[in-house]
Scaffold this motif. Sequence first.
Motif, PDB file in Angstrom:
ATOM      1  N   ASN A  64     -97.580 -28.238  63.736  1.00 15.49           N
ATOM      2  CA  ASN A  64     -98.502 -27.668  64.706  1.00 15.49           C
ATOM      3  C   ASN A  64     -98.475 -26.149  64.553  1.00 15.49           C
ATOM      4  O   ASN A  64     -97.420 -25.526  64.654  1.00 15.49           O
ATOM      5  CB  ASN A  64     -98.070 -28.061  66.124  1.00 15.49           C
ATOM      6  CG  ASN A  64     -99.094 -27.682  67.169  1.00 15.49           C
ATOM      7  OD1 ASN A  64     -99.995 -26.866  66.917  1.00 15.49           O
ATOM      8  ND2 ASN A  64     -98.975 -28.264  68.344  1.00 15.49           N
ATOM      9  N   ARG A  65     -99.618 -25.549  64.313  1.00 11.16           N
ATOM     10  CA  ARG A  65     -99.649 -24.098  64.114  1.00 11.16           C
ATOM     11  C   ARG A  65     -99.428 -23.333  65.409  1.00 11.16           C
ATOM     12  O   ARG A  65     -99.170 -22.139  65.384  1.00 11.16           O
ATOM     13  CB  ARG A  65    -100.993 -23.676  63.492  1.00 11.16           C
ATOM     14  CG  ARG A  65    -101.188 -24.214  62.082  1.00 11.16           C
ATOM     15  CD  ARG A  65    -102.347 -23.544  61.391  1.00 11.16           C
ATOM     16  NE  ARG A  65    -102.526 -24.062  60.043  1.00 11.16           N
ATOM     17  CZ  ARG A  65    -103.360 -23.544  59.159  1.00 11.16           C
ATOM     18  NH1 ARG A  65    -104.088 -22.492  59.477  1.00 11.16           N
ATOM     19  NH2 ARG A  65    -103.472 -24.067  57.950  1.00 11.16           N
ATOM     20  N   ASN A  66     -99.566 -24.000  66.531  1.00  3.63           N
ATOM     21  CA  ASN A  66     -99.304 -23.361  67.825  1.00  3.63           C
ATOM     22  C   ASN A  66     -97.977 -23.892  68.352  1.00  3.63           C
ATOM     23  O   ASN A  66     -97.877 -25.047  68.773  1.00  3.63           O
ATOM     24  CB  ASN A  66    -100.432 -23.668  68.813  1.00  3.63           C
ATOM     25  CG  ASN A  66    -101.778 -23.202  68.287  1.00  3.63           C
ATOM     26  OD1 ASN A  66    -101.863 -22.253  67.517  1.00  3.63           O
ATOM     27  ND2 ASN A  66    -102.843 -23.863  68.707  1.00  3.63           N
ATOM     28  N   LEU A  67     -96.952 -23.052  68.307  1.00  3.22           N
ATOM     29  CA  LEU A  67     -95.601 -23.483  68.632  1.00  3.22           C
ATOM     30  C   LEU A  67     -95.157 -22.902  69.970  1.00  3.22           C
ATOM     31  O   LEU A  67     -95.523 -21.773  70.311  1.00  3.22           O
ATOM     32  CB  LEU A  67     -94.628 -23.019  67.542  1.00  3.22           C
ATOM     33  CG  LEU A  67     -94.972 -23.433  66.105  1.00  3.22           C
ATOM     34  CD1 LEU A  67     -93.967 -22.836  65.140  1.00  3.22           C
ATOM     35  CD2 LEU A  67     -95.002 -24.946  65.971  1.00  3.22           C
ATOM     36  N   PRO A  68     -94.351 -23.637  70.722  1.00  2.00           N
ATOM     37  CA  PRO A  68     -93.815 -23.101  71.987  1.00  2.00           C
ATOM     38  C   PRO A  68     -92.568 -22.270  71.735  1.00  2.00           C
ATOM     39  O   PRO A  68     -91.707 -22.636  70.935  1.00  2.00           O
ATOM     40  CB  PRO A  68     -93.495 -24.364  72.791  1.00  2.00           C
ATOM     41  CG  PRO A  68     -93.189 -25.386  71.747  1.00  2.00           C
ATOM     42  CD  PRO A  68     -94.042 -25.055  70.543  1.00  2.00           C
ATOM     43  N   VAL A  69     -92.464 -21.150  72.408  1.00  4.43           N
ATOM     44  CA  VAL A  69     -91.295 -20.285  72.245  1.00  4.43           C
ATOM     45  C   VAL A  69     -90.053 -20.976  72.802  1.00  4.43           C
ATOM     46  O   VAL A  69     -90.103 -21.639  73.845  1.00  4.43           O
ATOM     47  CB  VAL A  69     -91.531 -18.926  72.937  1.00  4.43           C
ATOM     48  CG1 VAL A  69     -91.694 -19.086  74.434  1.00  4.43           C
ATOM     49  CG2 VAL A  69     -90.399 -17.961  72.628  1.00  4.43           C
ATOM     50  N   GLY A  70     -88.944 -20.866  72.069  1.00  7.95           N
ATOM     51  CA  GLY A  70     -87.672 -21.393  72.541  1.00  7.95           C
ATOM     52  C   GLY A  70     -87.502 -22.886  72.443  1.00  7.95           C
ATOM     53  O   GLY A  70     -86.504 -23.417  72.908  1.00  7.95           O
ATOM     54  N   ALA A  71     -88.458 -23.603  71.829  1.00  9.06           N
ATOM     55  CA  ALA A  71     -88.362 -25.060  71.725  1.00  9.06           C
ATOM     56  C   ALA A  71     -88.349 -25.466  70.249  1.00  9.06           C
ATOM     57  O   ALA A  71     -88.975 -24.822  69.404  1.00  9.06           O
ATOM     58  CB  ALA A  71     -89.538 -25.731  72.444  1.00  9.06           C
ATOM     59  N   TRP A  72     -87.627 -26.542  69.956  1.00 10.57           N
ATOM     60  CA  TRP A  72     -87.572 -27.038  68.581  1.00 10.57           C
ATOM     61  C   TRP A  72     -88.863 -27.762  68.232  1.00 10.57           C
ATOM     62  O   TRP A  72     -89.352 -28.584  69.003  1.00 10.57           O
ATOM     63  CB  TRP A  72     -86.386 -27.985  68.397  1.00 10.57           C
ATOM     64  CG  TRP A  72     -85.054 -27.316  68.427  1.00 10.57           C
ATOM     65  CD1 TRP A  72     -84.166 -27.289  69.459  1.00 10.57           C
ATOM     66  CD2 TRP A  72     -84.449 -26.558  67.373  1.00 10.57           C
ATOM     67  NE1 TRP A  72     -83.051 -26.562  69.133  1.00 10.57           N
ATOM     68  CE2 TRP A  72     -83.192 -26.100  67.843  1.00 10.57           C
ATOM     69  CE3 TRP A  72     -84.843 -26.208  66.085  1.00 10.57           C
ATOM     70  CZ2 TRP A  72     -82.336 -25.329  67.064  1.00 10.57           C
ATOM     71  CZ3 TRP A  72     -83.990 -25.449  65.307  1.00 10.57           C
ATOM     72  CH2 TRP A  72     -82.755 -25.020  65.795  1.00 10.57           C
ATOM     73  N   SER A  73     -89.409 -27.460  67.054  1.00 11.18           N
ATOM     74  CA  SER A  73     -90.628 -28.100  66.551  1.00 11.18           C
ATOM     75  C   SER A  73     -90.347 -28.665  65.164  1.00 11.18           C
ATOM     76  O   SER A  73     -89.646 -28.043  64.353  1.00 11.18           O
ATOM     77  CB  SER A  73     -91.786 -27.097  66.468  1.00 11.18           C
ATOM     78  OG  SER A  73     -92.087 -26.559  67.736  1.00 11.18           O
ATOM     79  N   THR A  74     -90.881 -29.834  64.886  1.00 12.57           N
ATOM     80  CA  THR A  74     -90.629 -30.523  63.620  1.00 12.57           C
ATOM     81  C   THR A  74     -91.656 -30.110  62.570  1.00 12.57           C
ATOM     82  O   THR A  74     -92.856 -30.063  62.844  1.00 12.57           O
ATOM     83  CB  THR A  74     -90.660 -32.040  63.811  1.00 12.57           C
ATOM     84  OG1 THR A  74     -89.656 -32.416  64.755  1.00 12.57           O
ATOM     85  CG2 THR A  74     -90.409 -32.768  62.507  1.00 12.57           C
ATOM     86  N   VAL A  75     -91.158 -29.821  61.358  1.00  9.02           N
ATOM     87  CA  VAL A  75     -91.998 -29.500  60.209  1.00  9.02           C
ATOM     88  C   VAL A  75     -91.825 -30.616  59.180  1.00  9.02           C
ATOM     89  O   VAL A  75     -90.696 -31.022  58.876  1.00  9.02           O
ATOM     90  CB  VAL A  75     -91.616 -28.147  59.583  1.00  9.02           C
ATOM     91  CG1 VAL A  75     -92.540 -27.804  58.413  1.00  9.02           C
ATOM     92  CG2 VAL A  75     -91.649 -27.050  60.633  1.00  9.02           C
ATOM     93  N   THR A  76     -92.939 -31.099  58.633  1.00 11.67           N
ATOM     94  CA  THR A  76     -92.900 -32.147  57.612  1.00 11.67           C
ATOM     95  C   THR A  76     -93.405 -31.574  56.294  1.00 11.67           C
ATOM     96  O   THR A  76     -94.490 -30.991  56.240  1.00 11.67           O
ATOM     97  CB  THR A  76     -93.765 -33.347  58.023  1.00 11.67           C
ATOM     98  OG1 THR A  76     -93.296 -33.867  59.269  1.00 11.67           O
ATOM     99  CG2 THR A  76     -93.711 -34.444  56.972  1.00 11.67           C
ATOM    100  N   LEU A  77     -92.603 -31.744  55.244  1.00  7.54           N
ATOM    101  CA  LEU A  77     -92.990 -31.331  53.896  1.00  7.54           C
ATOM    102  C   LEU A  77     -93.224 -32.580  53.055  1.00  7.54           C
ATOM    103  O   LEU A  77     -92.332 -33.439  52.946  1.00  7.54           O
ATOM    104  CB  LEU A  77     -91.907 -30.478  53.248  1.00  7.54           C
ATOM    105  CG  LEU A  77     -91.555 -29.155  53.920  1.00  7.54           C
ATOM    106  CD1 LEU A  77     -90.402 -28.484  53.174  1.00  7.54           C
ATOM    107  CD2 LEU A  77     -92.757 -28.230  53.954  1.00  7.54           C
ATOM    108  N   GLU A  78     -94.407 -32.697  52.463  1.00 10.24           N
ATOM    109  CA  GLU A  78     -94.693 -33.785  51.529  1.00 10.24           C
ATOM    110  C   GLU A  78     -94.612 -33.221  50.114  1.00 10.24           C
ATOM    111  O   GLU A  78     -95.413 -32.370  49.728  1.00 10.24           O
ATOM    112  CB  GLU A  78     -96.072 -34.369  51.795  1.00 10.24           C
ATOM    113  CG  GLU A  78     -96.419 -35.534  50.873  1.00 10.24           C
ATOM    114  CD  GLU A  78     -97.815 -36.068  51.138  1.00 10.24           C
ATOM    115  OE1 GLU A  78     -98.636 -36.051  50.197  1.00 10.24           O
ATOM    116  OE2 GLU A  78     -98.083 -36.473  52.283  1.00 10.24           O
ATOM    117  N   VAL A  79     -93.631 -33.683  49.337  1.00 11.55           N
ATOM    118  CA  VAL A  79     -93.388 -33.184  47.979  1.00 11.55           C
ATOM    119  C   VAL A  79     -93.745 -34.279  46.984  1.00 11.55           C
ATOM    120  O   VAL A  79     -93.304 -35.426  47.122  1.00 11.55           O
ATOM    121  CB  VAL A  79     -91.914 -32.749  47.801  1.00 11.55           C
ATOM    122  CG1 VAL A  79     -91.689 -32.188  46.409  1.00 11.55           C
ATOM    123  CG2 VAL A  79     -91.530 -31.730  48.864  1.00 11.55           C
TER     124      VAL A  79
END
Length: 436
Positions: free
Chosen positions: A64-79
Amino acid sequence: MRFTPASRLVALAVLWTALGAGAAFLPELVVVWQGGGVMLGAAALADALRQRRRPTPQVTRRLNRNLPVGAWSTVTLEVRNGDTLPLACEVHDLHPVEFEVRGQPAGLALVPGQWAELRYQLRPPTRGAFHATGTEFLIRSPWGLWRERRGDGSTQTLRVYPNFAEIAHYTLLATDNRLSQMGVRRRQRRGEGSDFHQLREYRVGDTLRQIDWKATSRYRKLISREYQDERDQQILFMVDCGRRMRHADAGRVHLDEALNAVLLLSYVALRQGDAVGFMTFGGVRRWFAPRKGQHVVNGLLNATYDLQSTTDAADYRAAASELLARQRRRALVVLITNTRDEDQADLEAAVKLLRTRHLVLVADLRESLLDELVAAQVNTLDQALQFHATEDYLARRRHSHERLSYHGARLLDLRPAQLPVALVNQYFAIKRGGAL
C-alpha cells in the motif's frame, strides 16, 4: 555490478596457497601447484564471465503506497528467475533508510522460470513522502565461486499518513453512534436548537414556546416543534507547525497528535453537515478552504500527511491577520498550539483579532512531564525546588489562559493525547449552546 569471492573460492585459494607452501619443501609438488593455480584461475574467470551474462532477476514490489505512521505494514516481493540456470541469491529491498524493518534480507533459491514471493514488514517513524529506491540481489555464480551484487533500479514513492487505524477506530464508534465509548459526551435535548426539524406530539418537559398552536388546534391535541442543531456552519483549524510542536510525549510528536485530532473532529463535523478547512503557520503555510462532504476527509489527509514541525517561531498575530483576510464568513476557529510565557502577548493579540468575526477555541498543549512533576513525591530539596518551579510555571500559564478567556476565547489546557476527544466534546457543546 560488484563481484566478491564466495566462500568456495576462498577455500580453494587457501588450499592452493597451502599446496604452494608444501612445494617449498617438496619440489615434486611445484608442477601440481602451478597446474592447480592455472585451473583455479581459469575456473574463476570462466565462472565470472558466465555470471556477467546472466539476466538480472525480475522483481515486482506490492504494498500500500499510503502507510500509517508507527504501524507495521507488509511488503510483498515477487521474484522471477528468467535465466536457464538455477538462481541462488539473497534479496534486500531498498526501503527508506528511516524505516524500521524486519524480515530482511531473505535467501532465495529458484529453478529456471520459477517465481516466488517474499514478505517483510516496514514501520515508518514519521509522516511524509519517502522513496523506495529498488531491490538489491546478492547472486551466487553458476559454480558458486563468486557473489555478484546487482540492483533493480525501480523507485516507488511511499506516502506516510497519520495513523488512520486509530482514526478509523474513532470513526467506527461515531458511525455506530457509540461516541460515548471514547469519552465523547452527547446530551440528549428536546426541541432546542436553531433549525426547525419536525412536528411531534407534546412530551413532558417541553416548554410553552415549543408548542405549535396552529397544529394543536388542527389536531385537537398538543403538538410541539422540535429543532435541531444548526447545520452548514464552518470549522476552521489553525495548526501551529512551529518549534513548540516538535516536542514528543511517549514518542508521539505534538504535531502528530494535533493532526489526529483535526481529522477526527473533521469527520464528526462533516457528518453534522458542517464545512471544514484548515490553515497552518509557524514556518509552514498551507490553506485548505472550508468544504462539505465526506470526501473532504481524504482531501485533508492528502493535504496534511507530509506536514512537519519546523524550527521557526509561531507568529500568531500574522496568522490571525491572514485568516481574517481569507475567511470572511463567521466560523469556529480552532487554534492548536503549544505556548510558553513569551508567546502570550502575541497570542492574546491574535485572539482579539479573530474575535472580531469568529468564535475562537484555543487548544494549548502541555507536556505530560509537567503533570508528572506535580504528582511526584517530594523527598529532597532538589525535588521541592522542582515542584515549586513547576507550580509557578503552571500558575502563570493559568493566568495567561484567564486573560484569553476574558477576551472571548474558549480554552483547552491539556496533554496532546487528550486532545481528540476534548475537541469533539467542545464542538458538541458549542453546537448545543448555539454559540456559533
